[in-house]
Structure formats: structure tokens, C-alpha cells
Design an enzyme around this catalytic site. Structure first.
Site, PDB file in Angstrom:
ATOM      1  N   ASP A 143     -13.165   6.607   4.798  1.00 42.90           N
ATOM      2  CA  ASP A 143     -12.029   7.210   5.654  1.00 42.90           C
ATOM      3  C   ASP A 143     -11.033   7.888   4.918  1.00 42.90           C
ATOM      4  O   ASP A 143     -10.333   8.584   5.340  1.00 42.90           O
ATOM      5  CB  ASP A 143     -11.198   5.779   6.166  1.00 42.90           C
ATOM      6  CG  ASP A 143     -12.161   4.969   7.272  1.00 42.90           C
ATOM      7  OD1 ASP A 143     -13.102   5.502   7.795  1.00 42.90           O
ATOM      8  OD2 ASP A 143     -11.817   3.712   7.178  1.00 42.90           O
ATOM      9  N   ARG A 147      -5.291   2.372   0.301  1.00 44.34           N
ATOM     10  CA  ARG A 147      -5.644   1.965   1.777  1.00 44.34           C
ATOM     11  C   ARG A 147      -6.921   1.029   1.610  1.00 44.34           C
ATOM     12  O   ARG A 147      -7.491   0.282   2.225  1.00 44.34           O
ATOM     13  CB  ARG A 147      -5.748   2.986   2.499  1.00 44.34           C
ATOM     14  CG  ARG A 147      -4.544   3.756   2.690  1.00 44.34           C
ATOM     15  CD  ARG A 147      -3.680   2.924   3.245  1.00 44.34           C
ATOM     16  NE  ARG A 147      -3.690   2.616   4.638  1.00 44.34           N
ATOM     17  CZ  ARG A 147      -2.875   1.621   5.297  1.00 44.34           C
ATOM     18  NH1 ARG A 147      -1.971   0.845   4.460  1.00 44.34           N
ATOM     19  NH2 ARG A 147      -3.242   1.110   6.471  1.00 44.34           N
ATOM     20  N   HIS A 202      -2.898   7.031   6.672  1.00 47.33           N
ATOM     21  CA  HIS A 202      -1.864   7.112   5.588  1.00 47.33           C
ATOM     22  C   HIS A 202      -2.450   7.892   4.423  1.00 47.33           C
ATOM     23  O   HIS A 202      -1.579   8.772   3.810  1.00 47.33           O
ATOM     24  CB  HIS A 202      -1.767   5.619   4.842  1.00 47.33           C
ATOM     25  CG  HIS A 202      -0.919   4.612   5.496  1.00 47.33           C
ATOM     26  ND1 HIS A 202      -1.226   4.131   6.661  1.00 47.33           N
ATOM     27  CD2 HIS A 202       0.153   3.933   4.987  1.00 47.33           C
ATOM     28  CE1 HIS A 202      -0.381   3.208   7.227  1.00 47.33           C
ATOM     29  NE2 HIS A 202       0.611   3.239   6.035  1.00 47.33           N
ATOM     30  N   HIS A 247      -8.939   0.383   5.160  1.00 48.12           N
ATOM     31  CA  HIS A 247      -9.797   1.509   5.308  1.00 48.12           C
ATOM     32  C   HIS A 247     -11.013   1.245   4.424  1.00 48.12           C
ATOM     33  O   HIS A 247     -10.960   0.934   3.231  1.00 48.12           O
ATOM     34  CB  HIS A 247      -9.040   2.900   4.882  1.00 48.12           C
ATOM     35  CG  HIS A 247      -8.050   3.383   6.220  1.00 48.12           C
ATOM     36  ND1 HIS A 247      -8.605   3.812   7.205  1.00 48.12           N
ATOM     37  CD2 HIS A 247      -6.812   3.370   6.241  1.00 48.12           C
ATOM     38  CE1 HIS A 247      -7.651   4.069   8.071  1.00 48.12           C
ATOM     39  NE2 HIS A 247      -6.427   3.751   7.570  1.00 48.12           N
TER      40      HIS A 247
END
Length: 240
Positions: free
Chosen positions: A200, A190, A157, A196
Site C-alpha cells: 500500500d 503507516r 497518508h 497499511h
């Protein structure tokens, strides 16, 4: 006979429709490989992972802000429609297939192409996502089962959101600050969502930057970019 003809026509229409859908310009093997130019995910005994854990707790605190929570939920929608919706305001122009076809197609092609850069490291590291690691729910439960065994590093994302921010900044540099701020927020979402780790997301932004740089060396991408530039200039004059 009629049923056979109908079946053939249906298949032909489906193939035509599929051929009209944007396709990635490059394969994962043609894109920069983050396994080779980014560090691996933090070891669980490292200070970097301690920071990941602290940011996970920060993300859960952000959920207490109903406005920020709503944005993070919207950002969890993996689609070109989400990108167009969320970036239209910072871009200063409504982005859609109907209103800005050249910009829409550029974005669509850029995002599905940039997504390729995350596939190799996700499969290579197979990092466990935070909601799985802690056994806790996310703010977007509909994706939990599908992504449970999908690698966490880097954030796909974030690659999508940061790639969109870079492309739109190139089209409208006068609004670079607001566009990039929204792209940065897209990655933060995220962490807030619980899907995440911070590392990340950080890796996702770097991977996206590498992907967009690589796409600029592709002639097909540059043609799409020039068309989008012309469309933006034309629409901007009409808005004045």
C-alpha cells in the site's frame, strides 16, 4: 426579525469562510488513475503478500523503539498542521499559515489535490487493512472504526507525506536528502501503525509522484508554486 438577520449573517460568514478554504484543483477523474498504471494489490497466495506479512511483523517490532513509535503516532494525524510540523525541521524553516502563507497554501492545495489520486483505487480494490485482517489493535486507536471499511490500497497518508516531500524538495533542493528521508519515513509510519501493508505504501509513493507531475500541468498550481518560490527566497535571505 433580528434572529432572521443574525441567521442570514451567520450563513453568509460560513459561506465566505468555506470559500476561502483551499479546494482541490482537479477531480479524481482528472487525475492519473492508479488502477490503470499500477499493479493490483498482491494476491494472498503470492510471494509479494508474504513480504507484506513480513513487513507487518517488522512494523510491530519497530514499536519497541519508543522514539520511532512516537513519530509513527504523530504521523497518524491526518492534517495539514501535522505535515507542517513534521517537515519544518528537514525543510530548514518553520512552515505555518502565519509565517509562510504562500508555502502553506501551496502545500495545502497540493495535498488535497493529490489525495484525489487515491480515491478510485481505494474504492475499486476495497483492500482489507492489516489490523482488520489480523484482528489486532493499531497504535492509533481513534481511527480504527472510521477506517475499518476504507480501502487500504494505496495508502492515503503516504500519498500525503510523499507529495509534501516532493513539493518541499522543489522549493529547497539544497535540503532534498533530509526532506525526502522524512517523506519516506512518513510512509513507513503507516506500516508501523498497522494501518497499511508495505505494498500500500509503495503504491502510495508512486501515486503521489504521478499526482504531483499532473499538478505541474495545471496553471493554477504553477502560480501557487511561483509565489511559494518567491516567499522561500525572501525568507532564506532574511535567515542568513
Amino acid at each position: 426579525m433580528k434572529s432572521s438577520l443574525f441567521l442570514i449573517l451567520s450563513l453568509a460568514m460560513a459561506l465566505i469562510a468555506h470559500s476561502q478554504e483551499p479546494q482541490p484543483l482537479l477531480t479524481p477523474q482528472q487525475m492519473p488513475n492508479p488502477v490503470r498504471f499500477l499493479p493490483p494489490p498482491p494476491d494472498r497466495t503470492s510471494d509479494a503478500f508474504a513480504y507484506d506479512e513480513a513487513q507487518y511483523r517488522w512494523g510491530k517490532e519497530q514499536r519497541l523503539d519508543s522514539a520511532r513509535l512516537a513519530i509513527a503516532v504523530r504521523d497518524a494525524d491526518w492534517s495539514i498542521e501535522c505535515i507542517c510540523r513534521e517537515f519544518s525541521e528537514p525543510f530548514g524553516m518553520s512552515i505555518s499559515k502565519e509565517e509562510t502563507p504562500a508555502i502553506f497554501r501551496l502545500l495545502y492545495v497540493a495535498l488535497i489535490s493529490a489525495d484525489m489520486v487515491g480515491k478510485l483505487p481505494k474504492d475499486f480494490y476495497k483492500r482489507t487493512r492489516p489490523y482488520v485482517y489480523y484482528g489486532e489493535p493499531t497504535i492509533y486507536p481513534q481511527d480504527e472504526e472510521e477506517l475499518r471499511n476504507n480501502g487500504s490500497y494505496p495508502s492515503g497518508h503516504t500519498i500525503e507525506g510523499w507529495s509534501a516531500a516532493l513539493i518541499l524538495t522543489e522549493l529547497n533542493p539544497d535540503r532534498a536528502d533530509t526532506i525526502l528521508a522524512r517523506g519516506y519515513m512518513y510512509g513507513e509510519s503507516r506500516v508501523i501503525a498497522g494501518y497499511h501493508w508495505q505494498s500500500d505504501v509503495d503504491a502510495g509513493r508512486l501515486a503521489a509522484s504521478a499526482a504531483i507531475a499532473r499538478l505541474h500541468a495545471d496553471r493554477r498550481f504553477m502560480r501557487l508554486l511561483r509565489k511559494a518560490h518567491r516567499e522561500f527566497r525572501c525568507l532564506s535571505r532574511k535567515q542568513r
